[in-house]
Design a protein around this motif. Sequence first.
Motif, mmCIF file in Angstrom:
data_model
loop_
_atom_site.group_PDB
_atom_site.id
_atom_site.type_symbol
_atom_site.label_atom_id
_atom_site.label_comp_id
_atom_site.label_asym_id
_atom_site.label_seq_id
_atom_site.Cartn_x
_atom_site.Cartn_y
_atom_site.Cartn_z
ATOM 1 N N ASP A 155 0.846 -1.203 0.000
ATOM 2 C CA ASP A 155 0.000 0.000 0.000
ATOM 3 C C ASP A 155 0.879 1.250 0.000
ATOM 4 N N GLN A 156 1.986 1.189 0.753
ATOM 5 C CA GLN A 156 2.890 2.346 0.814
ATOM 6 C C GLN A 156 3.533 2.603 -0.545
ATOM 7 N N VAL A 157 3.952 1.516 -1.196
ATOM 8 C CA VAL A 157 4.564 1.657 -2.525
ATOM 9 C C VAL A 157 3.582 2.350 -3.467
ATOM 10 N N PHE A 158 2.352 1.886 -3.467
ATOM 11 C CA PHE A 158 1.350 2.472 -4.360
ATOM 12 C C PHE A 158 1.058 3.925 -3.986
ATOM 13 N N LYS A 159 0.862 4.141 -2.701
ATOM 14 C CA LYS A 159 0.486 5.500 -2.270
ATOM 15 C C LYS A 159 1.613 6.496 -2.550
ATOM 16 N N GLU A 160 2.843 6.069 -2.296
ATOM 17 C CA GLU A 160 3.965 6.974 -2.557
ATOM 18 C C GLU A 160 4.077 7.320 -4.036
ATOM 19 N N ALA A 161 3.689 6.377 -4.862
ATOM 20 C CA ALA A 161 3.742 6.642 -6.310
ATOM 21 C C ALA A 161 2.571 7.515 -6.764
ATOM 22 N N GLY A 162 1.552 7.650 -5.900
ATOM 23 C CA GLY A 162 0.415 8.492 -6.266
ATOM 24 C C GLY A 162 -0.853 7.726 -6.598
ATOM 25 N N PHE A 163 -0.875 6.431 -6.281
ATOM 26 C CA PHE A 163 -2.098 5.632 -6.466
ATOM 27 C C PHE A 163 -3.035 5.830 -5.273
ATOM 28 N N GLU A 164 -4.331 5.673 -5.505
ATOM 29 C CA GLU A 164 -5.277 5.589 -4.393
ATOM 30 C C GLU A 164 -5.367 4.128 -3.977
ATOM 31 N N TRP A 165 -5.438 3.882 -2.713
ATOM 32 C CA TRP A 165 -5.484 2.525 -2.148
ATOM 33 C C TRP A 165 -6.845 2.311 -1.512
ATOM 34 N N ARG A 166 -7.607 1.343 -2.000
ATOM 35 C CA ARG A 166 -9.021 1.250 -1.633
ATOM 36 C C ARG A 166 -9.404 -0.014 -0.862
ATOM 37 N N GLU A 167 -10.672 -0.046 -0.464
ATOM 38 C CA GLU A 167 -11.268 -1.236 0.149
ATOM 39 C C GLU A 167 -11.684 -2.205 -0.963
ATOM 40 N N ALA A 168 -11.920 -3.466 -0.582
ATOM 41 C CA ALA A 168 -12.200 -4.505 -1.575
ATOM 42 C C ALA A 168 -13.593 -4.407 -2.196
ATOM 43 N N GLY A 169 -13.678 -4.693 -3.479
ATOM 44 C CA GLY A 169 -14.965 -4.748 -4.172
ATOM 45 C C GLY A 169 -14.759 -4.762 -5.675
ATOM 46 N N CYS A 170 -15.863 -4.762 -6.408
ATOM 47 C CA CYS A 170 -15.795 -4.795 -7.879
ATOM 48 C C CYS A 170 -15.385 -3.430 -8.432
ATOM 49 N N SER A 171 -15.862 -2.387 -7.786
ATOM 50 C CA SER A 171 -15.399 -1.036 -8.071
ATOM 51 C C SER A 171 -15.502 -0.665 -9.553
ATOM 52 N N MET A 172 -14.403 -0.152 -10.086
ATOM 53 C CA MET A 172 -14.395 0.409 -11.436
ATOM 54 C C MET A 172 -14.487 -0.637 -12.540
ATOM 55 N N CYS A 173 -14.531 -1.917 -12.164
ATOM 56 C CA CYS A 173 -14.708 -2.943 -13.193
ATOM 57 C C CYS A 173 -16.043 -2.761 -13.877
ATOM 58 N N LEU A 174 -17.071 -2.431 -13.090
ATOM 59 C CA LEU A 174 -18.359 -2.150 -13.721
ATOM 60 C C LEU A 174 -18.982 -0.855 -13.234
ATOM 61 N N ALA A 175 -18.277 -0.147 -12.350
ATOM 62 C CA ALA A 175 -18.682 1.210 -12.003
ATOM 63 C C ALA A 175 -20.123 1.321 -11.520
ATOM 64 N N MET A 176 -20.525 0.379 -10.662
ATOM 65 C CA MET A 176 -21.869 0.490 -10.086
ATOM 66 C C MET A 176 -21.854 1.388 -8.859
#
Lengths: 193, 468
Positions: free
Chosen positions: B390-411
Amino acid sequence: MEAIESHKGSAYPLDRSNVDTDQIIPKQFLKRIERTGFGQFLFYHWRFDDDGKMRETFSLNDNKYKEASILLAGENFGCGSSREHAPWALHDYGFKVIIAPSFADIFYNNALKNGLLPVKMDEAQVKQWMKQAEDGALELFVDLKLQTITDDNGREVAFDIPEYHKQKLLNGWDDISLTLHHEAKIEAYEKRN
Amino acid sequence: MGKPETIVEKIWNKHVVHAEEGKPDLLYIDLHLVHEVTSPQAFEGLRLNNRTVRRPDLTYATVDHNVPTRNRDIIKDEVAKKQMETLKNNCKEYGIPLADMYHPDQGIVHVIGPQLGLTQPGKTIVCGDSHTSTHGAFGALAFGIGTSEVEHVLATQSIWQERPKTLNVKVEGNLGPGVTAKDLILAIIAKFGVKFGTGHVIEYTGEAIRNLSMEERMTICNMSIEAGARAGLISPDETTVEFLKEREYVPKGDAFNEAAAAWLDLATDEGAVYDKTVTIQAAEIEPQVSWGTNPGMCVPVNAATPSLEEAENAEDVKRALEYMGLEENQPISSIEIDHVFIGSCTNSRLSDLQKAAAIVKGKKVNDNVRAIVVPGSFSIKLQAEKEGLDQVFKEAGFEWREAGCSMCLAMNDDVVPPGGRCASTSNRNFEGRQGNGARTHLVSPEMAAAAAIEGRFVDVREFAGAVS
Ligand code: SF4
């Protein structure tokens, strides 16, 4: 389920292949917990623009197809997501029969379970009907009992449908009641395993 | 010894409850997975007909499609909220185990089944979701069903199915460095088309498949439905057994050894006959990027979009290019993106996150890009955090989220805006899939990570530090 013996209606040509269920009913309408009322959202982003205004460029919005109840489509109709909201939306909108060269497996099953008749038909024949429906108007008479489709000129074409599905549609049988006739066998299976 | 059989025949024959000439078989179902979107109408149907759930103990539910991934406590959408509450009430009423939003086992339904060991070789598994094919990676017969069928399985623990035809997709040789399971399945679909599997169950065989980890095998089987097949599977082997050892719902001790022996016996016999076989050479496959609006519209990263003149189905290609805002013959490397989504049941497992993190480590997400990482389950999220991903991603500027389908189908709220362009590790690039007017390019986690840094597609094999 409503029984169907035959259906007569006018045809709407949707000359696209691989029409996926995301197009038939977009995800934002899947949150409802009812089975009804999905027709208004059918092909939503093709029928309406971002402000919710009808797109004149999309043929289903043409007055000519207002009464259409038979959908002519390209191959692999209903691919993608398993959402049964797709046949619900088509049926609720007013389509009773869908004719295409091929269907995605899950969609085909889902349609049958909702009294929406999917007819597999030779591509050349579908194309010819599409052209007729585009150029003028096309009325078709679909006879499930005889497994034939007759056009305005009385020309008749046969189609295939598994006998088992045909009987269910003709009688409007409910799958679960049919299965419960075999409940003893289900129990026996559970005892064995 | 009897006639050599495929794994599909073995599983099928063992599960037939009732067979009759001219009818589909009635098949017993060992595991029914349930989520919030395709189940409410099924439970309602049970109630209307005074029926009940036959085997709540063989049923398992979670919420994934609608859950917020930013702040669990804020669900702005009342309709979505009601759908999740409905599942909770239904599970309570019928005694079905539920991993709800705050449960440690919550996650994408196809990620948590294997993680918990609910998914096992030889099982028949269904879920009201087309990517149920994912579970086939374990040598289970797993396929998606519609809501009426969900109701049917709830009531009877069985389903009517035509005996499927079998399709052997044989992958010869081995994948080159920097080429992933995702590239392999995209290349298979690009080569054979989005409906070559219709009416069949695919079995993936060959050296390249044997050498894949379980997580990679899940990526492959996940996208079987994108090839038109309801189910795709891989015969169990030592890799399968090793993965399942000690999982929560798997037998322990001697019982495990017995189970493992039975699992290995399920593998397709030498000399078994398939209805159809196709072959692809692994060494020829390059990192893939989809350019169009179905998963078959894919090319190697160093190639270009098709030319209309040479295209077989020029009308479809033209419409897809138009929707995607691309020209014909346009080099993939010239496509600039503004969103990156690492997640979905195709590529959100721990190894996917590890591989993506290795690429972004010490670098920065391009200024024009909004990038998010959505772990496939709560447990994966925790493991990743333990490793500091999570730190690697966040330091690079990614958002780190909770689990789910999320943007796969954008519901939920994780939506790509109209005209936005997303490098996505998910499985579908249909029009509007990630948001109305959104443009999706399907890629591997490694390719998505590199695209996040560069702001456009680059060949991950030439990307600094990418290939180990
Ligand atoms: S991650 Fe995407 S494809 Fe997988 S189950 Fe969720 S919505 Fe479906």
